[in-house]
Design an enzyme around this catalytic site. Structure first.
Site, short mmCIF file in Angstrom:
data_model
loop_
_atom_site.label_atom_id
_atom_site.label_comp_id
_atom_site.label_asym_id
_atom_site.label_seq_id
_atom_site.Cartn_x
_atom_site.Cartn_y
_atom_site.Cartn_z
N CYS A 118 0.82 -1.22 0.00
CA CYS A 118 0.00 0.00 0.00
C CYS A 118 0.85 1.28 0.00
O CYS A 118 2.05 1.23 0.21
CB CYS A 118 -0.91 0.01 1.22
SG CYS A 118 -2.32 -1.06 1.02
N CYS A 199 -4.25 0.73 -2.82
CA CYS A 199 -4.73 0.83 -1.45
C CYS A 199 -3.91 1.88 -0.70
O CYS A 199 -2.86 2.31 -1.18
CB CYS A 199 -4.62 -0.53 -0.76
SG CYS A 199 -3.03 -1.33 -0.98
#
Ligand SMILES: *[C@@H]1O[C@H](CO)[C@@H](O)[C@H](O)[C@H]1NC(C)=O
Ligand SMILES: *[C@@H]1O[C@H](CO)[C@@H](O)[C@H](O)[C@H]1NC(C)=O
Ligand SMILES: *[C@@H]1O[C@H](CO)[C@@H](O)[C@H](O)[C@H]1NC(C)=O
Length: 301
Positions: A118, A199
């Protein structure tokens, strides 16, 4: 992907930038500019070659890049490079050159599952050169070209033909004349996978020197944006960057970027938007120090 081929060099950039910010002598600045200029030249991408035929030696290039990626650049699970090629060939070869759909690549994509950490996703539209230097300096950023599929197929051209080798090495149609162009279909699916995986915080680099900086027809506007998942994302951080000497056509409060923000709002994303990112400005001035607004920057250092 160019940053991969110059792994050591991008370390150099980071070190040089550190020196630059702590040093005030112009001799230093000149030396460093030249070093970075030289590196930038190597980072510059080639022109797209859509009107040419399939890239010669495509099999060796694709399989070779796959082995390079798997062996040298990532500690990812073992991919079967020969199998990935076989699935690619299956999708493209011996098909008519305008008839390869996104679904035709599904076996190939299944053979190369990817997972990324992420907070590292970098999206861009019409800022390719700058994006390369930005990603090279901030090595934690991931672009599509850093993924296995992006790395393997970057800058290549391919299309099928029904007889002979199965690939047409003489000419391939332009994207615009095909409904299901083999190159477009692959990038479309790759972009969609990349965006679906995004993300944490993501960064979007847009070009404020052109009208429609956020273009619904671009890969970002037509595929990636719709594939982003507000539940997986903390922030969409937009950075609008203009050429140092203008024109200044769009900004966070002007033009199509306002539409983008509207879409993000309506879909429940958290977002930020910056017009004057200092790091990006310094990178641009290193690429083209002759711009008059860069002279002011240099004097200020
Ligand atoms: C395109 O592909 C489909 C399925 O793969 C096939 O049925 C069709 O005949 C192809 N069309 C052309 C023009 O080759
Ligand atoms: C913006 O787009 C123009 C036209 O394509 C290009 O010349 C320029 O380099 C781009 N600017 C940035 C900052 O990427
Ligand atoms: C994510 O972006 C927000 C808004 O720009 C920022 O406040 C936050 O520190 C970022 N988080 C990380 C982990 O980078």
């Amino acid at each position: 992907m160019y940053k991969h081929t110059s792994f050591l060099r991008s370390n150099e950039i980071v070190q040089d930038l550190t020196v630059m910010t702590s040093s005030k002598t112009s001799a230093f600045f000149v030396k460093i500019s030249i070093t970075i200029w030289f590196i930038m030249l190597q980072l510059c991408p080639g022109q797209p070659r859509a009107e040419l035929g399939t890239t010669p030696n495509i099999k060796h290039i694709v399989v070779g890049r796959c082995y390079a990626y798997v062996t040298l650049l990532s500690d990812s699970p073992r991919y079967d490079c020969e199998e990935i090629w076989r699935q690619f060939e299956e999708a493209v070869a011996r098909q008519s050159s305008c008839n390869v759909t996104v679904e035709d690549y599904s076996h190939m994509f299944n053979a190369m599952p990817e997972i990324w950490p992420c907070d590292r996703f970098l999206f861009w539209s019409k800022t390719r050169t700058l994006m390369h230097s930005y990603a090279a300096v901030f090595r934690h950023f991931w672009t599509l070209e850093d993924t296995l599929v992006g790395y393997m197929f970057n800058d290549l051209v391919w299309c099928g033909q029904e007889e002979d080798s199965g690939f047409d090495f003489n000419s391939c149609p332009k994207w615009s004349v095909c409904r299901n162009h083999p190159v477009y279909s692959l990038w479309r699916q790759a972009s969609q996978n990349f965006a679906e995986m995004a993300c944490g915080n993501i960064t979007v680099l847009l070009n404020g020197s052109i009208a429609n900086a956020f273009n619904r027809k671009s890969m970002f506007g037509s595929v990636e944006l719709d594939s982003l998942n507000p539940q997986r994302l903390d922030y969409v951080n937009i950075k609008v960057v203009t050429n140092p000497d203008g024109p200044h056509v769009e900004s966070c409060t002007q033009g199509s970027i306002v539409d983008l923000i509207q879409i993000l709002r309506s879909r429940g994303f958290h977002w930020t938007c910056t017009d004057d990112d200092q790091t990006l400005r310094i990178l641009q001035c290193l690429q083209d120090p002759k711009q008059s607004s860069c002279q002011t920057q240099a004097n200020g250092l």
